[in-house]
Design an enzyme around this catalytic site. Sequence first.
Site, PDB file in Angstrom:
ATOM      1  N   CYS A  92       0.788  -1.137   0.002  1.00 51.45           N
ATOM      2  CA  CYS A  92       0.058   0.131  -0.181  1.00 51.45           C
ATOM      3  C   CYS A  92       0.911   1.155   0.045  1.00 51.45           C
ATOM      4  O   CYS A  92       1.956   1.186   0.809  1.00 51.45           O
ATOM      5  CB  CYS A  92      -0.877   0.067   1.064  1.00 51.45           C
ATOM      6  SG  CYS A  92      -2.231  -1.179   1.184  1.00 51.45           S
ATOM      7  N   ARG A 126       7.727   3.951   4.859  1.00 53.14           N
ATOM      8  CA  ARG A 126       7.870   3.006   5.759  1.00 53.14           C
ATOM      9  C   ARG A 126       9.333   2.590   5.754  1.00 53.14           C
ATOM     10  O   ARG A 126       9.493   1.343   5.125  1.00 53.14           O
ATOM     11  CB  ARG A 126       7.158   2.061   5.696  1.00 53.14           C
ATOM     12  CG  ARG A 126       5.476   2.240   6.010  1.00 53.14           C
ATOM     13  CD  ARG A 126       4.503   1.323   6.392  1.00 53.14           C
ATOM     14  NE  ARG A 126       3.628   0.986   5.199  1.00 53.14           N
ATOM     15  CZ  ARG A 126       2.787   0.149   5.012  1.00 53.14           C
ATOM     16  NH1 ARG A 126       2.283  -0.697   6.125  1.00 53.14           N
ATOM     17  NH2 ARG A 126       2.040  -0.079   3.875  1.00 53.14           N
ATOM     18  N   LEU A 128      15.456   0.249  10.275  1.00 52.83           N
ATOM     19  CA  LEU A 128      15.472  -0.059  11.784  1.00 52.83           C
ATOM     20  C   LEU A 128      15.864  -1.617  11.349  1.00 52.83           C
ATOM     21  O   LEU A 128      16.325  -2.226  12.481  1.00 52.83           O
ATOM     22  CB  LEU A 128      14.165   0.026  12.366  1.00 52.83           C
ATOM     23  CG  LEU A 128      13.836   1.409  12.712  1.00 52.83           C
ATOM     24  CD1 LEU A 128      12.268   1.574  13.278  1.00 52.83           C
ATOM     25  CD2 LEU A 128      14.604   2.086  13.584  1.00 52.83           C
ATOM     26  N   ASP A 131      -4.283   1.243  11.687  1.00 52.19           N
ATOM     27  CA  ASP A 131      -5.050   0.370  10.724  1.00 52.19           C
ATOM     28  C   ASP A 131      -6.495   0.589  10.885  1.00 52.19           C
ATOM     29  O   ASP A 131      -7.237  -0.044  10.281  1.00 52.19           O
ATOM     30  CB  ASP A 131      -4.481  -1.129  10.914  1.00 52.19           C
ATOM     31  CG  ASP A 131      -3.106  -1.468  10.072  1.00 52.19           C
ATOM     32  OD1 ASP A 131      -2.790  -0.466   9.384  1.00 52.19           O
ATOM     33  OD2 ASP A 131      -2.772  -2.723  10.002  1.00 52.19           O
ATOM     34  N   VAL A 165       1.498   7.679  13.144  1.00 48.97           N
ATOM     35  CA  VAL A 165       2.338   6.379  12.837  1.00 48.97           C
ATOM     36  C   VAL A 165       2.835   6.397  11.373  1.00 48.97           C
ATOM     37  O   VAL A 165       4.173   6.395  11.076  1.00 48.97           O
ATOM     38  CB  VAL A 165       1.598   5.077  13.163  1.00 48.97           C
ATOM     39  CG1 VAL A 165       2.228   3.921  12.865  1.00 48.97           C
ATOM     40  CG2 VAL A 165       1.013   5.121  14.378  1.00 48.97           C
TER      41      VAL A 165
END
Length: 430
Positions: free
Chosen positions: A117, A122, A126, A305, A327
């Site tokens: 998506c 994102r 990390l 979400d 987020v």
Amino acid sequence: MEKIIVRGGKQLNGSVKMEGAKNAVLPVIAATLLASKGTSVLKNVPNLSDVFTINEVLKYLNADVSFVNDEVTVDATGEITSDAPFEYVRKMRASIVVMGPLLARTGSARVALPGGCAIGSRPVDLHLKGFEAMGAVVKIENGYIEATAEKLVGAKVYLDFPSVGATQNIMMAATLAEGTTVIENVAREPEIVDLANFLNQMGARVIGAGTEVIRIEGVKELTATEHSIIPDRIEAGTFMIAAAITGGNVLIEDAVPEHISSLIAKLEEMGVQIIEEENGIRVIGPDKLKAVDVKTMPHPGFPTDMQSQMMVIQMLSEGTSIMTETVFENRFMHVEEMRRMNADMKIEGHSVIISGPAKLQGAEVAATDLRAAAALILAGLVADGYTQVTELKYLDRGYNNFHGKLQALGADVERVDDSKVDVTNLASLF
């Protein structure tokens, strides 16, 4: 082209059973690569396009995978390859969760930079930081992430943000590392706990899942096991909102209250009646909804979400509501589609100001991501007239038979191929 057509105005009543959690099953399937003995049997697996995608990734890596009814079996005892190609990974960002297991099992991993998506940046930094701390050499070249390690060694890793994917990936890599790994500021989602439980059933030593610090003592090998996936809290939350906005009375079977306590709290603030029953959560919608402000946060905060679905109930409430997204960036693309349905919304930075109650009107709208697809269908349930939702490829990534479950609760909703249906006469569908 397939689309879902909704005729608004029906109250939802009855019960609906939740399926296994999409966000839990994908890393668990990836984790089966860690087992050098036996065959993994996963139960309560949802029938979703993302599950088929990760199964294809594992097959490409030389695992033997089958998916029958709600059960996935994986035999990864053969020689596992370490290259996950772009053709699969581009479909789904979660494919990167194979990287930790591959690095642990084979000493190398080559995974295409992920797709999925389009809801903002994102970054995988990390994940890579954790691998490097354990001794891996990582480089990004030609659209691929390549990691190699003669052996992984336990390390202390601090996550700058409690990323779910990074927590899962580093945790899986650490299971076969030499020594002890401590990951701080980890994600605490129920899906993290489910993965840790699966790893421990395989013989791993993972302690602290569900808290801010996870400790993993490496072992020499893992053995395949049987595991049942936890119920999907996001599917449960979506149906809770469907019941609330239609003034209905619906039992969400198998929903776990502890997994969605933040959503329950906000719905109760709005006047929705929530009753915890032995086999799920009953939701009874009120005559009027009170406006509340919501801010998405890592678990146990309000889940990102559920953001777009929550905005549907906010725009039906009396007064002004604010939705703040902390987020993900760029997760308000559905707002423009909701405005087409007469929602009064204004984006201000990381927040949306919502004025209600909106008198929603049916319109043709396009899903912009997985959860937005569900939210637009929810809006259609309470809109005047007919709502047509396109781009169902997003919906199918996270909801199985969504329209069928809504139909069973009394909604007027159909999934059609518009090349075979006269969409100029929508009344004929109902």
